[in-house]
Design a protein around this motif. Structure first.
Motif, PDB file in Angstrom:
ATOM      1  N   GLY A 140      37.202  32.825  36.281  1.00 28.22           N
ATOM      2  CA  GLY A 140      38.006  32.116  35.718  1.00 28.22           C
ATOM      3  C   GLY A 140      38.761  31.498  37.294  1.00 28.22           C
ATOM      4  O   GLY A 140      38.134  31.608  38.218  1.00 28.22           O
ATOM      5  N   THR A 179      34.115  32.010  32.867  1.00 28.15           N
ATOM      6  CA  THR A 179      34.965  31.022  32.503  1.00 28.15           C
ATOM      7  C   THR A 179      34.480  30.011  34.159  1.00 28.15           C
ATOM      8  O   THR A 179      34.855  29.909  34.844  1.00 28.15           O
ATOM      9  N   HIS A 245      41.030  28.837  27.166  1.00 27.23           N
ATOM     10  CA  HIS A 245      42.134  29.252  28.448  1.00 27.23           C
ATOM     11  C   HIS A 245      43.260  28.135  28.014  1.00 27.23           C
ATOM     12  O   HIS A 245      43.663  26.823  28.442  1.00 27.23           O
ATOM     13  N   SER A 319      47.232  37.715  28.069  1.00 23.29           N
ATOM     14  CA  SER A 319      46.744  37.985  29.077  1.00 23.29           C
ATOM     15  C   SER A 319      48.075  37.223  30.180  1.00 23.29           C
ATOM     16  O   SER A 319      48.996  36.253  30.130  1.00 23.29           O
ATOM     17  N   TYR A 393      40.032  38.826  35.059  1.00 25.18           N
ATOM     18  CA  TYR A 393      39.514  37.350  34.874  1.00 25.18           C
ATOM     19  C   TYR A 393      39.867  37.141  36.663  1.00 25.18           C
ATOM     20  O   TYR A 393      39.869  37.541  37.383  1.00 25.18           O
TER      21      TYR A 393
END
Length: 524
Positions: A140, A179, A245, A319, A393
């Motif tokens: 991420g 990601t 996201h 998240s 992440y």
């Protein structure tokens, strides 16, 4: 943990990419050739967490109660009209510009939320199940600088960097999904950024991927691109392998209009959403950990309720990412005991509620690949894993408190994550593994376990072998050039980048390039 449960976590595909499966020479190779079957991955992703519990049951109940009170009595501000109407239809109260969400609605949203979610890979064999007490590390971030593989200095991140990071991690066994880890700063315009970012993910890996959408209008064109890659209209939404996201909450306790609209559009296209709350202690949330956790939980629950009123049961990663700032300077701090503790507590709360949990870790403040880098990453990643976070992440490659990203960092972190997965796997206690008869046999016989069949079997099954860590004697290390870990990781990264294929056929690539302004040069 029983051996049966361990084998449940080790699919046949797990042997691919393992160090021992790739060994072709030396002692490891000879042992492998002598074995009757290929070894399993001794440290597979998806191990079981939950051993670290920073909060007691009473702690969690009190934090949850305060979170519910905040939503019911303080409410959430700046709610877009379209979302406000849905909330009111479900029994929420709107007054003086704020939406007041009753406990009943939160309970309904929690109950309807999926307890496990399939994150599809474009290659179905690389799909992962998230939820329960399984732990997966992924990536991420939105780094604007890349630690150059050749110069060793930071420079602005580019679209080519993003594509190369996708290709690199595609070959790293311990990174479960990808990601976007950096922003292509060489692109002009929000639409060009979103389109080309999605293309880089599509072309660079067949693992599950995720990206962000600047505006809701960018979702449908990217879905069209994915359909082109699949070869028919509607194919992507039937089995969406790209997640979104989204940060629909602005701390403290406000909705973000653009992000809410993105969420509406993603739900319409059956895209899994990871709704991220990223409050910062002492800035956008309280400095005391307990109060911080209550506000952050309230905000992420508001995001869950938002998704619920849009479409009950739509897959959402919960998240809740507690971020910490250094209160002496106000700078974001990605590494340290506080952020390790807070993310572990967040995961514990999410799992207690039965939600698919996502946190962030391994976000070292270090700019160099040095001792600080390793220490901060190890502490934060391990705490998140032991807490049982389902999706962790930022766990590979990130540096400089998320401002930077490193190719060799990805390689080094892959080894770190493998070691953590091995810890999660634990000790399988069975009569066979306890080996009373083996101990008796060795003590009364040769007096050592070297070469014993039990040792040979354990070598392949029970031990993780890092690829970049040096375990040789000092004299051997000197004879081989006295290389440090960063130097070895750089060499590995270069090798992986040189040999990795593209995942788009020439025909699909041509269709996409004819329809979109793809600025990444053809890679064939």
């Amino acid at each position: 943990m029983t051996e049966a449960r361990v084998r449940e976590t080790v699919p046949a595909k797990a042997i691919e990419g393992s160090v021992m499966a790739r060994a072709t020479g030396g002692r490891a190779g000879r042992h492998l050739r002598r074995s009757k079957a290929l070894p399993i991955n001794p440290a597979p992703p998806g191990g079981f967490g939950g051993q670290y519990k920073p909060l007691s049951m009473s702690d969690m109940e009190q934090i949850y109660d305060v979170a519910l009170r905040l939503l019911e009595e303080l409410g959430v501000g700046e709610v877009p009209d379209r979302l406000r109407d849905l909330f009111v239809q479900q029994g929420a109260r709107f007054e003086s510009g704020r939406i007041y969400i009753p406990r009943r609605l939160i309970a309904q949203a929690v109950a309807a939320a999926p307890k496990t979610i399939t994150l599809h890979g474009r290659d179905p064999a690389r799909s992962i199940e998230v939820g329960g007490d399984r732990v997966h590390f992924g990536t991420g971030g939105a780094a604007v600088q890349t630690l150059d593989l050749d110069s060793g200095d930071y420079r602005a991140s580019t679209l080519q960097d993003l594509y190369d990071f996708a290709r690199l991690q595609d070959q790293l066994t311990n990174v479960s999904w990808f990601t976007r880890c950096c922003v292509a700063t060489d692109l002009v315009g929000e639409e060009a950024l979103d389109i080309n970012t999605a293309y880089a993910l599509l072309a660079g890996t067949s693992k599950p991927v995720a990206t962000s959408f600047t505006l809701a209008d960018h979702v449908a064109p990217i879905v069209k691109m994915m359909d082109m890659a699949e070869g028919r209209e509607g194919a992507f939404s039937e089995r969406p392998w790209l997640a979104a996201h989204i940060s629909p909450m602005i701390s403290p306790l406000r909705f973000g209009a653009d992000a809410v609209e993105v969420c509406f559009e993603c739900v319409a296209h059956n895209i899994t959403v990871s709704c991220i709350t990223a409050a910062q202690s002492g800035a956008t949330a309280p400095a005391t950990p307990a109060a911080f956790l209550a506000q952050s939980l309230a905000e992420t629950l508001a995001a869950l309720a938002m998704v619920h009123v849009m479409k009950p049961g739509h897959p959402m990663i919960f998240s809740n990412w507690p971020f910490v700032i250094d209160l002496r300077s106000g700078a974001f701090s990605g590494g340290g005991g506080e952020i390790a503790l807070m993310n572990a507590a967040s995961a514990q709360l999410s799992n207690w509620l039965g939600l698919v949990s996502g946190v962030a870790s391994s976000m070292t403040d270090s700019k160099a690949i040095d001792a600080q880098y390793g220490a901060e990453k190890g502490v934060t990643a391990l705490a998140a894993a032991l807490s049982g976070a389902n999706m962790i992440y930022e766990s590979a490659g990130m540096t400089a408190a998320l401002l930077g990203v490193s190719f060799e960092g990805f390689v080094l972190d892959n080894d770190m994550l493998g070691n953590i997965y091995r810890m999660l796997r634990g000790v399988e206690v069975t009569d066979e593994n306890l080996g009373f008869d083996v101990i008796v046999d060795v003590v009364q016989g040769e007096g050592h376990f070297l070469g014993h069949p039990q040792t040979m079997a354990a070598m392949e099954r029970d031990y993780f072998y890092p690829e970049t860590a040096d375990r040789e004697a000092p004299i051997t290390w000197r004879e081989r050039g006295s290389m440090d870990a960063q130097t070895r990781a750089k060499a590995t990264a270069r090798t992986l980048l040189q040999r990795h294929p593209t995942y788009l056929s020439a025909q699909a690539d041509a269709r996409i390039r004819a329809a979109f302004d793809i600025q990444l040069p053809p890679q064939r």
